[in-house]
Write a protein that holds these residues in place. Structure first.
Motif, PDB file in Angstrom:
ATOM      1  N   PRO A   1     -85.689  36.706  77.027  1.00 28.20           N
ATOM      2  CA  PRO A   1     -86.278  37.810  78.079  1.00 28.20           C
ATOM      3  C   PRO A   1     -85.645  38.815  77.819  1.00 28.20           C
ATOM      4  O   PRO A   1     -84.564  39.066  77.022  1.00 28.20           O
ATOM      5  CB  PRO A   1     -86.007  37.046  79.473  1.00 28.20           C
ATOM      6  CG  PRO A   1     -84.507  36.073  79.168  1.00 28.20           C
ATOM      7  CD  PRO A   1     -84.680  35.539  77.912  1.00 28.20           C
ATOM      8  N   ASP A   2     -86.221  39.968  78.233  1.00 33.44           N
ATOM      9  CA  ASP A   2     -85.794  41.376  78.328  1.00 33.44           C
ATOM     10  C   ASP A   2     -84.797  41.889  79.462  1.00 33.44           C
ATOM     11  O   ASP A   2     -83.942  42.591  79.520  1.00 33.44           O
ATOM     12  CB  ASP A   2     -86.852  42.364  78.237  1.00 33.44           C
ATOM     13  CG  ASP A   2     -87.731  42.321  76.866  1.00 33.44           C
ATOM     14  OD1 ASP A   2     -86.988  41.817  75.995  1.00 33.44           O
ATOM     15  OD2 ASP A   2     -88.722  42.494  76.845  1.00 33.44           O
ATOM     16  N   THR A   3     -84.935  41.019  80.658  1.00 37.21           N
ATOM     17  CA  THR A   3     -84.302  41.485  81.676  1.00 37.21           C
ATOM     18  C   THR A   3     -83.173  40.395  82.148  1.00 37.21           C
ATOM     19  O   THR A   3     -83.486  39.239  81.762  1.00 37.21           O
ATOM     20  CB  THR A   3     -85.222  41.432  82.934  1.00 37.21           C
ATOM     21  OG1 THR A   3     -85.980  40.220  83.002  1.00 37.21           O
ATOM     22  CG2 THR A   3     -86.063  42.603  82.850  1.00 37.21           C
ATOM     23  N   LEU A   4     -82.298  40.921  82.777  1.00 35.60           N
ATOM     24  CA  LEU A   4     -81.114  39.909  83.123  1.00 35.60           C
ATOM     25  C   LEU A   4     -81.399  39.046  84.375  1.00 35.60           C
ATOM     26  O   LEU A   4     -82.411  39.159  84.984  1.00 35.60           O
ATOM     27  CB  LEU A   4     -79.855  40.764  83.768  1.00 35.60           C
ATOM     28  CG  LEU A   4     -78.760  40.140  84.115  1.00 35.60           C
ATOM     29  CD1 LEU A   4     -77.964  39.545  83.059  1.00 35.60           C
ATOM     30  CD2 LEU A   4     -77.792  40.875  85.113  1.00 35.60           C
ATOM     31  N   ARG A   5     -81.084  37.707  83.899  1.00 35.90           N
ATOM     32  CA  ARG A   5     -81.406  36.522  84.698  1.00 35.90           C
ATOM     33  C   ARG A   5     -80.371  36.014  85.198  1.00 35.90           C
ATOM     34  O   ARG A   5     -79.227  35.946  84.617  1.00 35.90           O
ATOM     35  CB  ARG A   5     -82.376  35.680  83.781  1.00 35.90           C
ATOM     36  CG  ARG A   5     -83.727  36.020  83.611  1.00 35.90           C
ATOM     37  CD  ARG A   5     -84.666  35.130  82.715  1.00 35.90           C
ATOM     38  NE  ARG A   5     -84.991  33.878  83.614  1.00 35.90           N
ATOM     39  CZ  ARG A   5     -86.157  34.057  84.453  1.00 35.90           C
ATOM     40  NH1 ARG A   5     -86.795  35.303  84.533  1.00 35.90           N
ATOM     41  NH2 ARG A   5     -86.416  33.109  85.216  1.00 35.90           N
ATOM     42  N   GLU A   6     -80.358  35.124  86.262  1.00 34.92           N
ATOM     43  CA  GLU A   6     -79.152  34.683  87.151  1.00 34.92           C
ATOM     44  C   GLU A   6     -79.525  33.096  87.561  1.00 34.92           C
ATOM     45  O   GLU A   6     -80.698  32.833  87.776  1.00 34.92           O
ATOM     46  CB  GLU A   6     -78.739  35.610  88.019  1.00 34.92           C
ATOM     47  CG  GLU A   6     -79.721  35.579  89.380  1.00 34.92           C
ATOM     48  CD  GLU A   6     -79.320  36.954  90.289  1.00 34.92           C
ATOM     49  OE1 GLU A   6     -78.206  37.474  90.244  1.00 34.92           O
ATOM     50  OE2 GLU A   6     -80.154  36.860  91.338  1.00 34.92           O
ATOM     51  N   VAL A   7     -78.679  32.466  87.631  1.00 31.16           N
ATOM     52  CA  VAL A   7     -78.672  31.047  88.459  1.00 31.16           C
ATOM     53  C   VAL A   7     -77.314  30.623  88.931  1.00 31.16           C
ATOM     54  O   VAL A   7     -76.350  31.191  88.628  1.00 31.16           O
ATOM     55  CB  VAL A   7     -78.957  29.829  87.118  1.00 31.16           C
ATOM     56  CG1 VAL A   7     -77.891  29.737  86.120  1.00 31.16           C
ATOM     57  CG2 VAL A   7     -79.410  28.625  87.487  1.00 31.16           C
TER      58      VAL A   7
ATOM     59  N   THR B   1     -77.086  48.144  82.033  1.00 32.07           N
ATOM     60  CA  THR B   1     -78.399  47.753  81.655  1.00 32.07           C
ATOM     61  C   THR B   1     -78.987  46.602  82.412  1.00 32.07           C
ATOM     62  O   THR B   1     -78.240  45.634  82.839  1.00 32.07           O
ATOM     63  CB  THR B   1     -78.291  47.335  80.159  1.00 32.07           C
ATOM     64  OG1 THR B   1     -79.620  47.134  79.519  1.00 32.07           O
ATOM     65  CG2 THR B   1     -77.609  46.258  79.882  1.00 32.07           C
ATOM     66  N   HIS B   2     -80.384  46.755  82.680  1.00 36.85           N
ATOM     67  CA  HIS B   2     -80.925  45.675  83.184  1.00 36.85           C
ATOM     68  C   HIS B   2     -82.055  45.073  82.255  1.00 36.85           C
ATOM     69  O   HIS B   2     -82.217  43.816  81.967  1.00 36.85           O
ATOM     70  CB  HIS B   2     -81.982  45.966  84.586  1.00 36.85           C
ATOM     71  CG  HIS B   2     -82.533  44.916  84.966  1.00 36.85           C
ATOM     72  ND1 HIS B   2     -82.053  43.702  85.728  1.00 36.85           N
ATOM     73  CD2 HIS B   2     -83.978  44.720  85.268  1.00 36.85           C
ATOM     74  CE1 HIS B   2     -82.896  42.724  85.893  1.00 36.85           C
ATOM     75  NE2 HIS B   2     -84.088  43.423  85.783  1.00 36.85           N
ATOM     76  N   ASN B   3     -83.005  45.860  81.404  1.00 35.80           N
ATOM     77  CA  ASN B   3     -83.941  45.451  80.803  1.00 35.80           C
ATOM     78  C   ASN B   3     -83.419  46.096  79.419  1.00 35.80           C
ATOM     79  O   ASN B   3     -83.552  47.314  79.143  1.00 35.80           O
ATOM     80  CB  ASN B   3     -85.373  46.394  81.190  1.00 35.80           C
ATOM     81  CG  ASN B   3     -86.340  45.659  80.230  1.00 35.80           C
ATOM     82  OD1 ASN B   3     -86.403  45.617  78.771  1.00 35.80           O
ATOM     83  ND2 ASN B   3     -87.627  45.519  80.943  1.00 35.80           N
ATOM     84  N   ILE B   4     -83.176  45.163  78.396  1.00 40.16           N
ATOM     85  CA  ILE B   4     -82.454  45.327  77.193  1.00 40.16           C
ATOM     86  C   ILE B   4     -83.360  46.125  76.265  1.00 40.16           C
ATOM     87  O   ILE B   4     -83.171  46.866  75.193  1.00 40.16           O
ATOM     88  CB  ILE B   4     -81.865  44.242  76.526  1.00 40.16           C
ATOM     89  CG1 ILE B   4     -82.814  43.323  76.481  1.00 40.16           C
ATOM     90  CG2 ILE B   4     -80.557  43.923  77.207  1.00 40.16           C
ATOM     91  CD1 ILE B   4     -82.303  41.934  75.948  1.00 40.16           C
ATOM     92  N   SER B   5     -84.932  46.054  76.599  1.00 39.29           N
ATOM     93  CA  SER B   5     -85.885  46.512  75.649  1.00 39.29           C
ATOM     94  C   SER B   5     -86.177  48.127  75.958  1.00 39.29           C
ATOM     95  O   SER B   5     -87.025  48.480  75.259  1.00 39.29           O
ATOM     96  CB  SER B   5     -86.990  45.695  75.501  1.00 39.29           C
ATOM     97  OG  SER B   5     -87.701  45.701  76.694  1.00 39.29           O
ATOM     98  N   LYS B   6     -85.609  48.408  77.239  1.00 42.86           N
ATOM     99  CA  LYS B   6     -86.063  49.692  77.556  1.00 42.86           C
ATOM    100  C   LYS B   6     -85.142  50.640  77.644  1.00 42.86           C
ATOM    101  O   LYS B   6     -83.756  50.682  77.374  1.00 42.86           O
ATOM    102  CB  LYS B   6     -86.559  49.901  79.047  1.00 42.86           C
ATOM    103  CG  LYS B   6     -87.831  49.136  79.470  1.00 42.86           C
ATOM    104  CD  LYS B   6     -88.380  49.516  80.657  1.00 42.86           C
ATOM    105  CE  LYS B   6     -89.700  49.092  81.069  1.00 42.86           C
ATOM    106  NZ  LYS B   6     -89.815  47.981  82.168  1.00 42.86           N
ATOM    107  N   GLN B   7     -85.356  52.066  77.313  1.00 39.59           N
ATOM    108  CA  GLN B   7     -84.270  53.106  77.402  1.00 39.59           C
ATOM    109  C   GLN B   7     -84.121  53.390  78.624  1.00 39.59           C
ATOM    110  O   GLN B   7     -84.592  54.177  79.645  1.00 39.59           O
ATOM    111  CB  GLN B   7     -84.826  54.402  76.830  1.00 39.59           C
ATOM    112  CG  GLN B   7     -85.137  54.260  74.997  1.00 39.59           C
ATOM    113  CD  GLN B   7     -83.905  54.396  74.572  1.00 39.59           C
ATOM    114  OE1 GLN B   7     -82.862  55.010  74.831  1.00 39.59           O
ATOM    115  NE2 GLN B   7     -83.831  53.666  73.491  1.00 39.59           N
TER     116      GLN B   7
END
Length: 237
Positions: free
Chosen positions: A149-155, A67-73
């Protein structure tokens, strides 16, 4: 500020959105516990096992991979319930010591472009202070914002000398790892709990706890490799 592990971390602070599916080992966990529903991160270590933090335990855990965007199918997503939850037997919820949990999935995942495993370190391998690692998650972006946020973020963040975390009363250098840069304000936080600290494509830490400002404390994965391997072997059908 209090340095007690009463606030599991989680948000990716000072980070950026990850390139979609560039971290195919990432798992998004939805945890139901009594009346509450919360989320954590995790990562795939074999076709039917995911590692996360023990403080992410609950009555029912559903694992989302690819998954990348948890709010999308998303077509790439695989949703699998955890069949067994194995928190470390010495996990201490007061001090967050041994904050690690293995999840056995209900069925094997389909490994593909979007879903892949990440290698574990060698047992008791030490990460050198100064090593630049990275962590990722779907947790809050700013410590004071409840929105996630809905999308995966990184740092990216630096592994620090254990001394940098020794001021925290419950810091234990043999089971924990200190990372983040107090000067740069980069850290993980609530919602990222259970996600991986990745150094040179190997997972070295699990997002565990820390005060609202960096550095944060990560479970030192290499200490637990013998336990992880023993449990996976025992449960492997």
């Amino acid at each position: 500020p209090s340095c007690e592990p009463d606030s599991p971390p989680g948000e990716i602070v000072g980070g950026r959105e990850a390139r979609p599916h560039s971290r195919p080992y990432m798992a998004y966990l939805i945890i139901r516990h009594r009346e509450k529903i919360f989320s954590c991160g995790g990562f795939l270590v074999s076709e039917n096992f995911v590692l996360t933090a023990a403080h992410c335990n609950g009555d029912k855990i559903t694992v989302h991979l690819g998954t990348h965007n948890i709010s999308k199918q998303e077509r790439s997503r695989q949703e699998i319930p955890a069949r067994a939850k194995i928190p470390h037997p010495q996990y201490d919820k007061e001090t967050f010591n041994n904050d690690i949990m293995l999840l056995q999935l209900d069925r094997r995942v389909t490994l593909n472009t979007w879903v892949k495993t990440i290698p574990l370190p060698r047992a008791n391998e030490r990460v050198q202070p100064g090593a630049v690692c990275s962590t990722a998650g779907w947790g809050r972006i700013l410590s004071w914002l409840a929105w996630t946020p809905d999308t995966l973020r990184e740092v990216d963040m630096e592994v620090l000398e254990d001394d940098a975390c020794q001021t925290y009363r419950h810091y234990n250098a043999s089971t924990m790892l200190c990372a983040g840069d107090p000067r740069k304000g980069k850290d993980s936080a609530e919602g990222d709990s259970g996600g991986p600290l990745v150094c040179k494509r190997t997972v070295q830490g699990i997002v565990s706890w820390g005060p609202p400002t960096p550095p944060g404390v990560y479970t030192r994965v290499s200490t637990f490799v013998p336990w992880i391997e023993k449990m996976m072997k025992k449960l492997q059908p």
